[in-house]
Design a protein around this motif. Structure first.
Motif, PDB file in Angstrom:
ATOM      1  N   ASP A 254     -86.006  22.409  41.323  1.00  0.00           N
ATOM      2  CA  ASP A 254     -86.069  22.732  39.895  1.00  0.00           C
ATOM      3  C   ASP A 254     -84.812  23.506  39.506  1.00  0.00           C
ATOM      4  OD1 ASP A 254     -87.295  24.533  41.717  1.00  0.00           O
ATOM      5  OD2 ASP A 254     -88.249  25.654  40.095  1.00  0.00           O
ATOM      6  N   THR A 255     -83.714  22.771  39.507  1.00  0.00           N
ATOM      7  CA  THR A 255     -82.407  23.336  39.208  1.00  0.00           C
ATOM      8  C   THR A 255     -81.629  22.338  38.360  1.00  0.00           C
ATOM      9  OG1 THR A 255     -80.316  24.120  40.169  1.00  0.00           O
ATOM     10  CG2 THR A 255     -81.463  22.392  41.352  1.00  0.00           C
ATOM     11  N   THR A 256     -80.657  22.847  37.606  1.00  0.00           N
ATOM     12  CA  THR A 256     -79.747  21.971  36.865  1.00  0.00           C
ATOM     13  C   THR A 256     -78.491  21.668  37.663  1.00  0.00           C
ATOM     14  OG1 THR A 256     -78.753  23.899  35.787  1.00  0.00           O
ATOM     15  CG2 THR A 256     -80.581  22.822  34.629  1.00  0.00           C
ATOM     16  N   ALA A 257     -78.431  22.071  38.918  1.00  0.00           N
ATOM     17  CA  ALA A 257     -77.227  21.873  39.740  1.00  0.00           C
ATOM     18  C   ALA A 257     -76.893  20.399  39.944  1.00  0.00           C
ATOM     19  CB  ALA A 257     -77.400  22.557  41.102  1.00  0.00           C
ATOM     20  N   TYR A 258     -77.863  19.511  39.767  1.00  0.00           N
ATOM     21  CA  TYR A 258     -77.573  18.081  39.893  1.00  0.00           C
ATOM     22  C   TYR A 258     -76.468  17.657  38.928  1.00  0.00           C
ATOM     23  CZ  TYR A 258     -81.942  17.933  42.547  1.00  0.00           C
ATOM     24  OH  TYR A 258     -82.931  18.161  43.479  1.00  0.00           O
ATOM     25  N   LEU A 259     -76.377  18.340  37.785  1.00  0.00           N
ATOM     26  CA  LEU A 259     -75.359  18.007  36.788  1.00  0.00           C
ATOM     27  C   LEU A 259     -73.942  18.201  37.325  1.00  0.00           C
ATOM     28  CD1 LEU A 259     -77.101  19.689  33.726  1.00  0.00           C
ATOM     29  CD2 LEU A 259     -76.850  17.218  34.102  1.00  0.00           C
ATOM     30  N   ASP A 260     -73.799  19.015  38.371  1.00  0.00           N
ATOM     31  CA  ASP A 260     -72.477  19.253  38.958  1.00  0.00           C
ATOM     32  C   ASP A 260     -71.984  18.068  39.785  1.00  0.00           C
ATOM     33  OD1 ASP A 260     -72.671  21.772  37.870  1.00  0.00           O
ATOM     34  OD2 ASP A 260     -73.170  22.774  39.763  1.00  0.00           O
ATOM     35  N   TYR A 261     -72.861  17.102  40.063  1.00  0.00           N
ATOM     36  CA  TYR A 261     -72.519  16.053  41.025  1.00  0.00           C
ATOM     37  C   TYR A 261     -72.397  14.666  40.417  1.00  0.00           C
ATOM     38  CZ  TYR A 261     -73.145  19.637  44.499  1.00  0.00           C
ATOM     39  OH  TYR A 261     -73.005  20.781  45.238  1.00  0.00           O
ATOM     40  N   GLY A 262     -72.528  14.532  39.118  1.00  0.00           N
ATOM     41  CA  GLY A 262     -72.334  13.223  38.517  1.00  0.00           C
ATOM     42  C   GLY A 262     -73.097  13.073  37.221  1.00  0.00           C
ATOM     43  N   ASP A 263     -72.678  12.059  36.418  1.00  0.00           N
ATOM     44  CA  ASP A 263     -73.305  11.837  35.121  1.00  0.00           C
ATOM     45  C   ASP A 263     -74.274  10.666  35.135  1.00  0.00           C
ATOM     46  OD1 ASP A 263     -71.533   9.752  35.370  1.00  0.00           O
ATOM     47  OD2 ASP A 263     -70.339  10.261  33.600  1.00  0.00           O
ATOM     48  N   SER A 264     -74.600  10.177  36.316  1.00  0.00           N
ATOM     49  CA  SER A 264     -75.624   9.143  36.462  1.00  0.00           C
ATOM     50  C   SER A 264     -76.341   9.366  37.786  1.00  0.00           C
ATOM     51  CB  SER A 264     -75.002   7.744  36.436  1.00  0.00           C
ATOM     52  OG  SER A 264     -74.235   7.515  37.612  1.00  0.00           O
ATOM     53  N   ILE A 265     -77.512   8.763  37.907  1.00  0.00           N
ATOM     54  CA  ILE A 265     -78.263   8.892  39.159  1.00  0.00           C
ATOM     55  C   ILE A 265     -77.459   8.329  40.320  1.00  0.00           C
ATOM     56  CG2 ILE A 265     -80.288   8.016  40.404  1.00  0.00           C
ATOM     57  CD1 ILE A 265     -81.854   8.271  37.780  1.00  0.00           C
ATOM     58  N   GLU A 266     -76.855   7.181  40.116  1.00  0.00           N
ATOM     59  CA  GLU A 266     -76.055   6.569  41.176  1.00  0.00           C
ATOM     60  C   GLU A 266     -74.890   7.467  41.578  1.00  0.00           C
ATOM     61  OE1 GLU A 266     -73.767   2.339  42.159  1.00  0.00           O
ATOM     62  OE2 GLU A 266     -74.342   2.830  40.091  1.00  0.00           O
ATOM     63  N   ALA A 267     -74.232   8.073  40.583  1.00  0.00           N
ATOM     64  CA  ALA A 267     -73.085   8.938  40.882  1.00  0.00           C
ATOM     65  C   ALA A 267     -73.510  10.168  41.671  1.00  0.00           C
ATOM     66  CB  ALA A 267     -72.394   9.357  39.590  1.00  0.00           C
ATOM     67  N   VAL A 268     -74.630  10.777  41.292  1.00  0.00           N
ATOM     68  CA  VAL A 268     -75.119  11.957  42.015  1.00  0.00           C
ATOM     69  C   VAL A 268     -75.433  11.599  43.458  1.00  0.00           C
ATOM     70  CG1 VAL A 268     -77.003  13.642  42.187  1.00  0.00           C
ATOM     71  CG2 VAL A 268     -75.993  13.122  39.955  1.00  0.00           C
ATOM     72  N   ASN A 269     -76.158  10.508  43.656  1.00  0.00           N
ATOM     73  CA  ASN A 269     -76.534  10.115  45.014  1.00  0.00           C
ATOM     74  C   ASN A 269     -75.303   9.790  45.865  1.00  0.00           C
ATOM     75  OD1 ASN A 269     -79.273  10.424  44.473  1.00  0.00           O
ATOM     76  ND2 ASN A 269     -79.528   8.292  43.836  1.00  0.00           N
ATOM     77  N   ASP A 270     -74.340   9.102  45.268  1.00  0.00           N
ATOM     78  CA  ASP A 270     -73.119   8.778  46.004  1.00  0.00           C
ATOM     79  C   ASP A 270     -72.329  10.036  46.353  1.00  0.00           C
ATOM     80  OD1 ASP A 270     -73.688   6.102  45.917  1.00  0.00           O
ATOM     81  OD2 ASP A 270     -72.315   5.641  44.267  1.00  0.00           O
ATOM     82  N   THR A 271     -72.247  10.978  45.400  1.00  0.00           N
ATOM     83  CA  THR A 271     -71.485  12.202  45.633  1.00  0.00           C
ATOM     84  C   THR A 271     -72.085  13.020  46.768  1.00  0.00           C
ATOM     85  OG1 THR A 271     -70.799  12.291  43.312  1.00  0.00           O
ATOM     86  CG2 THR A 271     -70.633  14.331  44.574  1.00  0.00           C
ATOM     87  N   VAL A 272     -73.407  13.123  46.776  1.00  0.00           N
ATOM     88  CA  VAL A 272     -74.081  13.885  47.831  1.00  0.00           C
ATOM     89  C   VAL A 272     -73.867  13.227  49.189  1.00  0.00           C
ATOM     90  CG1 VAL A 272     -76.337  14.612  48.715  1.00  0.00           C
ATOM     91  CG2 VAL A 272     -75.783  14.918  46.283  1.00  0.00           C
ATOM     92  N   ARG A 273     -74.033  11.909  49.263  1.00  0.00           N
ATOM     93  CA  ARG A 273     -73.844  11.217  50.543  1.00  0.00           C
ATOM     94  C   ARG A 273     -72.404  11.330  51.031  1.00  0.00           C
ATOM     95  NH1 ARG A 273     -78.101   7.620  48.972  1.00  0.00           N
ATOM     96  NH2 ARG A 273     -76.718   6.474  47.574  1.00  0.00           N
ATOM     97  N   GLU A 274     -71.457  11.210  50.101  1.00  0.00           N
ATOM     98  CA  GLU A 274     -70.046  11.316  50.495  1.00  0.00           C
ATOM     99  C   GLU A 274     -69.721  12.715  51.006  1.00  0.00           C
ATOM    100  OE1 GLU A 274     -68.047  10.118  46.986  1.00  0.00           O
ATOM    101  OE2 GLU A 274     -68.622   8.005  47.184  1.00  0.00           O
ATOM    102  N   ALA A 275     -70.301  13.736  50.381  1.00  0.00           N
ATOM    103  CA  ALA A 275     -70.071  15.103  50.847  1.00  0.00           C
ATOM    104  C   ALA A 275     -70.568  15.280  52.271  1.00  0.00           C
ATOM    105  CB  ALA A 275     -70.760  16.098  49.906  1.00  0.00           C
ATOM    106  N   LEU A 276     -71.729  14.723  52.576  1.00  0.00           N
ATOM    107  CA  LEU A 276     -72.257  14.829  53.938  1.00  0.00           C
ATOM    108  C   LEU A 276     -71.421  14.025  54.923  1.00  0.00           C
ATOM    109  CD1 LEU A 276     -76.084  14.610  53.154  1.00  0.00           C
ATOM    110  CD2 LEU A 276     -74.783  16.634  53.812  1.00  0.00           C
ATOM    111  N   THR A 277     -70.866  12.910  54.459  1.00  0.00           N
ATOM    112  CA  THR A 277     -70.034  12.085  55.333  1.00  0.00           C
ATOM    113  C   THR A 277     -68.751  12.807  55.724  1.00  0.00           C
ATOM    114  OG1 THR A 277     -70.911  10.058  54.350  1.00  0.00           O
ATOM    115  CG2 THR A 277     -68.809   9.884  55.521  1.00  0.00           C
TER     116      THR A 277
END
Length: 378
Positions: A254-277
Motif C-alpha cells: 500500500d504505497t505509491t512507490a510503484y509510480l517511481d518505476y514506470g507509467d504503465s503496468i508493463e513498464a513497472v514490471n520490466d523495470t523491477v525485473r531489470e533491476a534484479l537482473t
C-alpha cells in the motif's frame, strides 16, 4: 485486462493426517515440469521448524504512524512486530468444502490471497475452504483464476513449502484451464537480497545496512534459507510487481512507490525485473526499501493516493496486502493482552472511499489468512 504469465512446477502433495503440504519435490526447473505428473508417495514431515519469537512491540502510537510519509524511512529495524504465537496452528479442514462455480464461456471466477508468511497449514486450509484445492492439496477449481499478492516467506515456519505449493498449483491450474499466479512482495525482495548479497554493506539512506541483517530483523527463518534452491530464486526474481484483473489493480504494498518505476503496468514490471537482473546491491536495496513503505491509502489523502495509481495504471479498485488489517484499523493485539485469541479479522478491509481493499489478515499475529473472491461488494 492485462495478465502476466509465469510457469510453475509440479510437486508433492500433503500427508493424509492433516491438510498440510510439505517437502515438495520440484523438478530441475519449472519449464520442464509435466503438469500431469503424479506425485510420489507422501512424505511424513517432521515437526514444524520453531518460529523465532518476536517479542518487541511497536511503541505507543507507532501502529498508526503514516510510515509512507516518514522522512528517510528505511527498514533496518523490525518493520512490524509479530505477536508471539509459538508454532503454527494445526488448522482442521472439513471434508465439506465450497465448490468453485465453473464458467461455460470466458474465464472462471477470480480469487486473491493475502500475505502467507510461511503459514503453510493455514494456507492449505483457506484454499480448501474456498474449494480451490482438494483434500489432497491439488488444484480442484478448474478455470478459476487465483492471484497471490506476495510475501510467501519470513516470520512463519515454512516459507519454502508455501513457494513450492504455489509453483505446483500454477502448473495444475494451467492444465485445468485456469491459472495461479503471484506478485512480488517486499519479503521476496528481502530474501533474494539476503541470499545474493548477505552482509555486503548497502546505502540505506540512514547509515550502513545489510540485507542479511534486515532479513533476520524482519522474521527471516534459517530453515527457509537452508532449503532455498536456484529454482526458487529464479521464480521469485521473475514475479510481476503489479497486474490488472477484472478492473482490480493488484499490488503487494500500500504505497505509491510503484509510480517511481514506470507509467504503465508493463513498464513497472520490466523495470523491477531489470533491476534484479543487474544484481546491484544498492539498487536492489532501494527497490526493497520503497516496496516496504506502507499506509499510503490510509488517513487524510489516502483516497487521492489510490486515485493516482488507478489513473496511471487503470482499474476501479486497488487490492493490496503488506499492511496487516489490525494495524490499518488501529486494533493491534499485544503479547500481554488477556485476549489469547488475538486480533479478530473477519475478512478483507475496504477503505479509502471504497477504492482500496486490504487483504493481509495478520496471520503472523494470530489473525486470519484471507482468500477472497472478487469482486467484493462491501
Amino acid at each position: 485486462m492485462v495478465e502476466g504469465s509465469m510457469t510453475q512446477g509440479a510437486g508433492q502433495g500433503p500427508e493424509v493426517r492433516t491438510p498440510t503440504v510439505r517437502d515438495f519435490r520440484v523438478p530441475a526447473y519449472v519449464h520442464e515440469a509435466d503438469p500431469y505428473a503424479q506425485p510420489g508417495p507422501y512424505a511424513q514431515p517432521g515437526p514444524h521448524p520453531q518460529q523465532r519469537p518476536h517479542a518487541q512491540q511497536m511503541p505507543p502510537g507507532e501502529g498508526t504512524r503514516p510510515v509512507e510519509d516518514a522522512e528517510g524511512y528505511t527498514p533496518t529495524q523490525r518493520d512490524l512486530p509479530v505477536i508471539n504465537r509459538g508454532d503454527t496452528l494445526q488448522v482442521p479442514v472439513s471434508p465439506e468444502a465450497t465448490t468453485v462455480p465453473q464458467s461455460t464461456a470466458g474465464p472462471g471466477p477470480l480469487y486473491v490471497v493475502g500475505d502467507v508468511h510461511g503459514y503453510l497449514d493455514e494456507l492449505v486450509a483457506a484454499l480448501r475452504e474456498k474449494g480451490l484445492i482438494d483434500i489432497d492439496g491439488h488444484w480442484s477449481a478448474g478455470t478459476a483464476r487465483l492471484w497471490f499478492l506476495g510475501d510467501f516467506t519470513d516470520r512463519g515456519p515454512d516459507g519454502i513449502g508455501v513457494i513450492d505449493l504455489v509453483m505446483r498449483l500454477s502448473a495444475e491450474a494451467a492444465a485445468a484451464g485456469g491459472y495461479c499466479k503471484a506478485l512480488m512482495g517486499n519479503h521476496e525482495l528481502l530474501l533474494l537480497g539476503a541470499k545474493r548479497f548477505g552482509d555486503t554493506p548497502v546505502n540505506s539512506g540512514a547509515g550502513t545496512a545489510t540485507f542479511q541483517a534486515a532479513w533476520l530483523l524482519n522474521g527471516g527463518q534459517k530453515t527457509d534459507m537452508e532449503r532455498l534452491e536456484d529454482h526458487h530464486l529464479q521464480w521469485m526474481a521473475r514475479l510481476d510487481a503489479m497486474e490488472l484483473a477484472d478492473g482490480h489493480l493488484l499490488v503487494h504494498s500500500d504505497t505509491t512507490a510503484y509510480l517511481d518505476y514506470g507509467d504503465s503496468i508493463e513498464a513497472v514490471n520490466d523495470t523491477v525485473r531489470e533491476a534484479l537482473t543487474r544484481n546491484d546491491a544498492d539498487e536492489c536495496w532501494d527497490l526493497f526499501r520503497k516496496f516496504t513503505k506502507r499506509f499510503a491509502f490510509r488517513d487524510d489523502g489516502g483516497a487521492q493516493a489510490v486515485r493516482e495509481l488507478l489513473d496511471m495504471y487503470g482499474g476501479s479498485r486497488i487490492v493490496h496486502g503488506h499492511s496487516p488489517i489490525p494495524y490499518l484499523l488501529g486494533e493491534v493485539g499485544s503479547e500481554d493482552s488477556d485476549d489469547a485469541a488475538g486480533p479478530v479479522v473477519e475478512g478483507p478491509h475496504v477503505y479509502a472511499d471504497g477504492l482500496a481493499i486490504a487483504m493481509d489478515g495478520g496471520v503472523t499475529m494470530a489473525g486470519k489468512l484471507l482468500v477472497q473472491q472478487l469482486p467484493l461488494d462491501s
